[in-house]
Design a protein around this motif. Structure first.
Motif, mmCIF file in Angstrom:
data_model
loop_
_atom_site.group_PDB
_atom_site.id
_atom_site.type_symbol
_atom_site.label_atom_id
_atom_site.label_comp_id
_atom_site.label_asym_id
_atom_site.label_seq_id
_atom_site.Cartn_x
_atom_site.Cartn_y
_atom_site.Cartn_z
ATOM 1 N N GLY A 1 0.782 -1.225 0.000
ATOM 2 C CA GLY A 1 0.000 0.000 0.000
ATOM 3 C C GLY A 1 0.818 1.280 0.000
ATOM 4 N N ASP A 2 2.146 1.168 0.094
ATOM 5 C CA ASP A 2 3.011 2.352 0.094
ATOM 6 C C ASP A 2 3.632 2.535 -1.288
ATOM 7 O OD1 ASP A 2 2.641 2.853 2.855
ATOM 8 O OD2 ASP A 2 4.212 1.408 3.352
ATOM 9 N N LEU A 3 3.526 3.728 -1.827
ATOM 10 C CA LEU A 3 4.105 4.037 -3.130
ATOM 11 C C LEU A 3 5.624 4.015 -3.008
ATOM 12 C CD1 LEU A 3 3.399 4.922 -6.035
ATOM 13 C CD2 LEU A 3 3.646 7.280 -5.247
ATOM 14 N N ILE A 4 6.288 3.169 -3.814
ATOM 15 C CA ILE A 4 7.750 3.107 -3.759
ATOM 16 C C ILE A 4 8.401 3.632 -5.031
ATOM 17 C CG2 ILE A 4 7.799 1.254 -2.056
ATOM 18 C CD1 ILE A 4 8.560 -0.667 -4.353
ATOM 19 N N TYR A 5 7.634 3.745 -6.122
ATOM 20 C CA TYR A 5 8.157 4.352 -7.342
ATOM 21 C C TYR A 5 7.017 4.996 -8.110
ATOM 22 C CZ TYR A 5 10.625 5.556 -11.478
ATOM 23 O OH TYR A 5 11.173 6.309 -12.474
ATOM 24 N N SER A 6 7.252 6.179 -8.643
ATOM 25 C CA SER A 6 6.246 6.875 -9.430
ATOM 26 C C SER A 6 6.900 7.576 -10.614
ATOM 27 C CB SER A 6 5.523 7.918 -8.578
ATOM 28 O OG SER A 6 4.689 8.720 -9.392
ATOM 29 N N ARG B 1 10.320 9.829 -15.298
ATOM 30 C CA ARG B 1 11.008 8.826 -16.112
ATOM 31 C C ARG B 1 10.560 7.428 -15.692
ATOM 32 N NH1 ARG B 1 14.545 6.155 -13.013
ATOM 33 N NH2 ARG B 1 15.309 7.162 -11.135
ATOM 34 N N PHE B 2 10.783 6.463 -16.599
ATOM 35 C CA PHE B 2 10.562 5.070 -16.247
ATOM 36 C C PHE B 2 11.727 4.630 -15.362
ATOM 37 C CE2 PHE B 2 7.674 4.953 -19.893
ATOM 38 C CZ PHE B 2 6.639 4.206 -19.355
ATOM 39 N N PRO B 3 11.522 3.629 -14.530
ATOM 40 C CA PRO B 3 12.625 3.172 -13.681
ATOM 41 C C PRO B 3 13.748 2.552 -14.505
ATOM 42 C CG PRO B 3 10.759 1.667 -13.512
ATOM 43 C CD PRO B 3 10.303 2.847 -14.315
ATOM 44 N N ARG B 4 14.966 2.693 -14.006
ATOM 45 C CA ARG B 4 16.109 2.065 -14.643
ATOM 46 C C ARG B 4 16.057 0.558 -14.423
ATOM 47 N NH1 ARG B 4 17.964 6.707 -12.267
ATOM 48 N NH2 ARG B 4 18.509 5.594 -10.362
ATOM 49 N N TYR B 5 16.839 -0.191 -15.186
ATOM 50 C CA TYR B 5 16.894 -1.637 -15.063
ATOM 51 C C TYR B 5 17.210 -2.016 -13.614
ATOM 52 C CZ TYR B 5 18.385 -6.439 -15.540
ATOM 53 O OH TYR B 5 18.509 -7.787 -15.384
ATOM 54 N N ALA B 6 16.437 -2.915 -13.075
ATOM 55 C CA ALA B 6 16.601 -3.461 -11.720
ATOM 56 C C ALA B 6 16.324 -2.446 -10.615
ATOM 57 C CB ALA B 6 17.970 -4.096 -11.536
ATOM 58 N N GLU B 7 15.849 -1.262 -10.938
ATOM 59 C CA GLU B 7 15.568 -0.256 -9.914
ATOM 60 C C GLU B 7 14.389 -0.668 -9.035
ATOM 61 O OE1 GLU B 7 14.939 4.585 -9.537
ATOM 62 O OE2 GLU B 7 15.000 3.664 -11.517
ATOM 63 N N VAL B 8 13.327 -1.175 -9.644
ATOM 64 C CA VAL B 8 12.153 -1.566 -8.862
ATOM 65 C C VAL B 8 12.461 -2.758 -7.952
ATOM 66 C CG1 VAL B 8 9.787 -2.455 -9.000
ATOM 67 C CG2 VAL B 8 10.479 -0.519 -10.420
ATOM 68 N N PRO B 9 13.110 -3.829 -8.450
ATOM 69 C CA PRO B 9 13.460 -4.912 -7.526
ATOM 70 C C PRO B 9 14.344 -4.434 -6.367
ATOM 71 C CG PRO B 9 13.673 -5.682 -9.769
ATOM 72 C CD PRO B 9 13.407 -4.210 -9.830
ATOM 73 N N ALA B 10 15.250 -3.503 -6.622
ATOM 74 C CA ALA B 10 16.101 -2.970 -5.561
ATOM 75 C C ALA B 10 15.268 -2.223 -4.521
ATOM 76 C CB ALA B 10 17.179 -2.051 -6.152
ATOM 77 N N LEU B 11 14.290 -1.472 -4.969
ATOM 78 C CA LEU B 11 13.419 -0.742 -4.033
ATOM 79 C C LEU B 11 12.602 -1.713 -3.193
ATOM 80 C CD1 LEU B 11 12.194 2.088 -6.426
ATOM 81 C CD2 LEU B 11 13.710 2.354 -4.448
ATOM 82 N N ILE B 12 12.141 -2.793 -3.812
ATOM 83 C CA ILE B 12 11.371 -3.799 -3.074
ATOM 84 C C ILE B 12 12.264 -4.467 -2.039
ATOM 85 C CG2 ILE B 12 10.199 -6.022 -3.258
ATOM 86 C CD1 ILE B 12 9.184 -5.061 -6.037
ATOM 87 N N THR B 13 13.465 -4.880 -2.430
ATOM 88 C CA THR B 13 14.391 -5.528 -1.513
ATOM 89 C C THR B 13 14.722 -4.615 -0.337
ATOM 90 O OG1 THR B 13 15.356 -6.838 -3.294
ATOM 91 C CG2 THR B 13 16.706 -6.545 -1.317
ATOM 92 N N GLU B 14 14.931 -3.352 -0.623
ATOM 93 C CA GLU B 14 15.261 -2.359 0.407
ATOM 94 C C GLU B 14 14.164 -2.277 1.468
ATOM 95 O OE1 GLU B 14 15.339 2.294 -0.248
ATOM 96 O OE2 GLU B 14 16.962 1.281 -1.339
ATOM 97 N N ARG B 15 12.923 -2.482 1.092
ATOM 98 C CA ARG B 15 11.800 -2.301 2.012
ATOM 99 C C ARG B 15 11.313 -3.596 2.650
ATOM 100 N NH1 ARG B 15 12.154 1.808 -1.176
ATOM 101 N NH2 ARG B 15 11.349 3.823 -0.670
ATOM 102 N N MET B 16 11.885 -4.714 2.230
ATOM 103 C CA MET B 16 11.457 -6.009 2.798
ATOM 104 C C MET B 16 12.274 -6.361 4.022
ATOM 105 S SD MET B 16 10.526 -8.237 -0.542
ATOM 106 C CE MET B 16 9.484 -9.415 0.282
#
Length: 56
Positions: free
Chosen positions: A30-35, A41-56
């Motif tokens: 429920g928390d916005l981690i990328y917009s 801009r669109f996220p860079r390669y592997a940016e979204v998985p890194a953000l998810i890992t950071e918050r888990m």
């Protein structure tokens, strides 16, 4: 989507929601981690998985 499901099997729920205005937003628990609307801009390669890992 498949890349996220493969990287985090059974840990994250991936859902694609059609939007407008060129939105590309990613939320985790429920928390916005990328917009794209906020960054402009669109996220860079592997940016979204890194953000998810950071918050888990």
């Amino acid at each position: 989507m498949a890349e996220l499901e493969a990287k985090f099997p059974g840990q994250v729920e991936v859902e694609l929601i059609e939007g407008d205005r060129g939105a590309f937003e990613v939320a985790l628990d429920g928390d916005l981690i990328y917009s794209k609307l906020q960054t402009g801009r669109f996220p860079r390669y592997a940016e979204v998985p890194a953000l998810i890992t950071e918050r888990m």
